[in-house]
Design an enzyme around this catalytic site. Sequence first.
Site, PDB file in Angstrom:
ATOM      1  N   GLY A  12       0.847  -1.188   0.000  1.00  0.00           N
ATOM      2  CA  GLY A  12       0.000   0.000   0.000  1.00  0.00           C
ATOM      3  C   GLY A  12       0.879   1.233   0.000  1.00  0.00           C
ATOM      4  O   GLY A  12       1.487   1.566   1.018  1.00  0.00           O
ATOM      5  N   ARG A  84      -8.545   3.973  -1.938  1.00  0.00           N
ATOM      6  CA  ARG A  84      -8.227   5.390  -2.120  1.00  0.00           C
ATOM      7  C   ARG A  84      -9.470   6.265  -2.129  1.00  0.00           C
ATOM      8  O   ARG A  84      -9.395   7.454  -1.887  1.00  0.00           O
ATOM      9  CB  ARG A  84      -7.436   5.574  -3.410  1.00  0.00           C
ATOM     10  CG  ARG A  84      -6.040   4.957  -3.337  1.00  0.00           C
ATOM     11  CD  ARG A  84      -5.125   5.465  -4.427  1.00  0.00           C
ATOM     12  NE  ARG A  84      -3.798   4.884  -4.260  1.00  0.00           N
ATOM     13  CZ  ARG A  84      -3.366   3.835  -4.916  1.00  0.00           C
ATOM     14  NH1 ARG A  84      -4.148   3.233  -5.784  1.00  0.00           N
ATOM     15  NH2 ARG A  84      -2.159   3.358  -4.705  1.00  0.00           N
ATOM     16  N   ASP A 127      -7.440  -2.308  14.975  1.00  0.00           N
ATOM     17  CA  ASP A 127      -7.606  -3.479  15.845  1.00  0.00           C
ATOM     18  C   ASP A 127      -8.324  -4.621  15.125  1.00  0.00           C
ATOM     19  O   ASP A 127      -7.935  -5.792  15.240  1.00  0.00           O
ATOM     20  CB  ASP A 127      -8.377  -3.083  17.105  1.00  0.00           C
ATOM     21  CG  ASP A 127      -7.742  -1.900  17.807  1.00  0.00           C
ATOM     22  OD1 ASP A 127      -6.681  -2.090  18.428  1.00  0.00           O
ATOM     23  OD2 ASP A 127      -8.288  -0.797  17.708  1.00  0.00           O
ATOM     24  N   HIS A 180      -7.884   1.696  18.946  1.00  0.00           N
ATOM     25  CA  HIS A 180      -7.322   2.856  18.246  1.00  0.00           C
ATOM     26  C   HIS A 180      -8.504   3.618  17.636  1.00  0.00           C
ATOM     27  O   HIS A 180      -8.815   3.515  16.460  1.00  0.00           O
ATOM     28  CB  HIS A 180      -6.345   2.418  17.156  1.00  0.00           C
ATOM     29  CG  HIS A 180      -5.808   3.551  16.327  1.00  0.00           C
ATOM     30  ND1 HIS A 180      -5.268   4.683  16.883  1.00  0.00           N
ATOM     31  CD2 HIS A 180      -5.748   3.728  14.980  1.00  0.00           C
ATOM     32  CE1 HIS A 180      -4.883   5.507  15.916  1.00  0.00           C
ATOM     33  NE2 HIS A 180      -5.171   4.953  14.758  1.00  0.00           N
TER      34      HIS A 180
END
Length: 326
Positions: A12, A84, A127, A180
Amino acid sequence: MSETVRRVGVVGIGNVGKAAASAVLHENIADELYISDIDSERAKGEAWDFADSIELTPSRTRVLEVPLEGLAVCDVILVAVTERSQIPTQSRLELLKGTAAITYDIVPKLRKAGFKGTYVIATNPCDIITYLFYKLSGLPKNHVIGTGTALDSMRLRRQLSQVIGDVDPRSINAFMIGEHGDSQIAAWSQATVGGQPLDQFEEDNVDEFGPIDRDQVEDAARHFGWEIHTRKGNTQFGIGNALAFFAKSILNDARVVTAASVIQNGEYGQNDLAIGVPIILGRNGVERIIKFRLSEKEQEGFNGSAELIKGYIKQTLEEHEETTAN
């Protein structure tokens, strides 16, 4: 892990992937840097551009664009894939459907190609994607690591530093744990400044900076990524450097303490999910999970964060089963 040639891969090559690759290259972390993207021509252009920069740096890293399966020879693969077209507006969880689909595509291919190293995952929601990588990769749980609350913990230390008289954040030991995302919490009961418990440091210096507004500091750390995102449309350099830091720590067997999203097996009372907790990071990936003795309030907040992650994991697995059944 190779004993002669250190190989790091980046899958990526969007904003985060480029930042990670640049940090790996210019900090001379690896002997060979492999980059891969679904847009192979773009990845090739990035590889050539990186190669142009090497002569002006101490680095002698060799940069190669490879197909996905070519990453299988790497010691560490840094994962920064995303769609994207996806730009979250409120929560990283908005990205889940698209990034889960990419995960279900790439991980089996890398497993078939024979990857036996360590994954470090920044793809959001971190996560849940980390958990999917673990389930699909066939690797031991210590070899699948999400960046999780690592960057959030750095933000917490920096925010706290500004409140207590600009103490160097590296002299502060404080962690964000949990998801997160919006449900993460600060483990205030374990925070120290120069080894002194934060409560004691605050009491000794209250005349200088007054009582610490912990809620304000925690909230600022929790949402700082969005403050960046709303201004420039993405975050890249902080998380890109965090990915490179994880790769360097693994390759150098640094055994450094950092927050990360890792698979739980009874630690903190949780099982069968990935969630942000402090770990020791070294050659074997997660060398050890550090088990904080959380306050009752902190444990309650951590459990709530874990339940949120579990709910999304369950939803994602069910949706995938339904899709494959049809």
